[in-house]
Write an enzyme that holds these catalytic residues in place. Structure first.
Site, short mmCIF file in Angstrom:
data_model
loop_
_atom_site.label_atom_id
_atom_site.label_comp_id
_atom_site.label_asym_id
_atom_site.label_seq_id
_atom_site.Cartn_x
_atom_site.Cartn_y
_atom_site.Cartn_z
N ASP A 36 4.01 -1.22 5.52
CA ASP A 36 3.56 -2.54 5.93
C ASP A 36 2.97 -2.45 7.33
OD1 ASP A 36 3.37 -5.42 5.95
OD2 ASP A 36 5.14 -5.42 7.23
N ASN A 43 9.28 -4.84 6.63
CA ASN A 43 10.31 -5.65 7.29
C ASN A 43 10.65 -6.90 6.48
OD1 ASN A 43 7.63 -6.82 8.29
ND2 ASN A 43 9.09 -8.31 9.09
N ASP A 79 2.04 -5.63 9.85
CA ASP A 79 2.52 -6.60 10.85
C ASP A 79 4.03 -6.64 10.92
OD1 ASP A 79 0.04 -7.86 11.85
OD2 ASP A 79 -0.22 -8.38 9.73
#
Length: 377
Positions: A185, A299, A187
């Protein structure tokens, strides 16, 4: 730049410390006269107030500030009463280093993550420690992250897909013999981007989303990113998989990966979208990659709900340069080398499937504690 599933944890406890008040107008004659009066009235001296040439307090503070220190306490009630009564007193200063970020001074307190113990499990050990210790920056992040992941799985179980991308073939160099595919991922996992240009950052970028729309963002890179990419490159095909806009993601990757270790960028159009506004990354849409050899680090637990045991959690990154999660993640991923099925490795050490199976966070923490205690014995 977050997708719909990205949410900022409750960090209200991170309030900047108040700085001591220093009288303005340092260059005025009146200030210098008042300064001399204060110096004579407070006859007691200490090494932090007066330098070897007996210069006034403010000059010495300026000298110390150049050495990257700042004054960090407010006068207490006792001191204020003494000041009101015009009794002699001594200025007391408490100094702490200024942490510099991107050549700018930041007054935000920083908590440095401790080094892991010998019997350390990636994510799990820090999570258990967070529930058994006082709140600080990283402990709160771990606790908030587990709670959000737990709720995300419950929501995904009741949501419906309103958009599903078409399956596709992902090009690969025939000479590439690497066994594993690593999807990362972007961001809050590898970088943090802000639209507020007043905030400190590593780089300010102008990103052209369309001929009419140009986005200016402040980019902060998570510590250890380049080292992680170079360490994992011999063993993993590394691909970015983000829920952000494609043009935005490509521009960010172009800056953070000058050595072009990242081979591909998958973006929002490759994600499933639910009626609850969640972006879910269904790994099965890539038809020429085996799930047994694919890992997704994100996240947001929403992202790997369809393939829970392929997902590797990581706490979000915002701007704290004391973060060591990518270094710890690298060691965890190196440990998968030699496994025929990465899902068995994740089941053994992360047990992320517990978030979907159990009803309370207490049950999950108890199992994690048992996992750590069994390793010690």
């Amino acid at each position: 730049m977050r997708g719909h599933q990205k949410s900022l944890p409750n960090l209200r406890f991170l309030k900047p410390q108040s700085t001591a008040r220093i009288t303005q107008g340092n260059d005025s004659i009146g200030f210098k006269f008042q300064e001399q009066q204060n110096y004579q009235r407070f006859g007691k001296e200490n090494s932090l107030q007066i330098d070897k040439n007996n210069t006034p307090v403010s000059n010495n503070i300026s000298k110390v500030a150049k050495q990257s220190f700042i004054q960090k306490t407010e006068p207490n009630e006792t001191t204020q009463k003494k000041m009101e009564c015009r009794k002699p007193s001594v200025f007391k200063f408490l100094y702490r280093p200024i942490l510099k970020q991107n050549s700018e001074q930041s007054l935000t307190p920083r908590i440095v993550q401790p080094l892991p113990e010998i019997n350390y499990f990636y994510y799990v050990s820090d999570l258990v420690a967070a529930y058994g210790a006082k709140d600080n920056y990283f402990n709160r992040l771990f606790k908030d992250h587990l709670q959000q992941s737990f709720m995300a799985f419950k929501q995904c179980a009741t949501s419906k897909i309103i958009f599903r991308p078409k399956p596709f073939i992902l090009a690969k160099d025939p000479k590439d013999t690497r066994k594993y595919t690593l999807l990362l991922d972007l961001d809050e996992t590898l970088v943090h981007c802000s639209l507020d240009m007043r905030l400190p950052c590593d780089k300010k970028l102008n990103i052209k989303l369309s001929p009419q729309e140009i986005l200016q963002v402040g980019l902060t890179i998570r510590p250890g990113l380049q080292t992680m990419l170079e360490t994992l490159q011999p063993h993993f095909e590394i691909i970015i998989f983000t829920a952000s806009h494609g043009q935005y993601a490509k521009k960010i990757v172009e800056y953070i990966d000058p050595k072009k270790i990242i081979s591909k960028v998958l973006s929002r159009e490759h994600c499933c979208f639910t009626d609850l506004g969640q972006y879910v990354k269904d790994l099965s849409i890539v038809k020429n990659r085996f799930l047994s050899k694919t890992i997704l680090v994100d996240n947001s637990a929403f992202s790997y709900f369809y393939q829970i045991d392929n997902g590797v959690p990581i706490i979000p990154f915002y701007e704290n340069k004391s973060d060591k999660q990518l270094s710890l993640l690298t060691k965890y991923l190196i440990g998968v080398i030699g496994y025929e099925d990465v899902r068995e490795y994740n089941q053994q050490y992360l047990k992320t499937y517990l978030l979907d199976k159990l009803d309370t966070l207490e049950q999950i923490i108890d199992i994690y504690k048992g996992q750590i205690n069994s390793k010690k014995t």
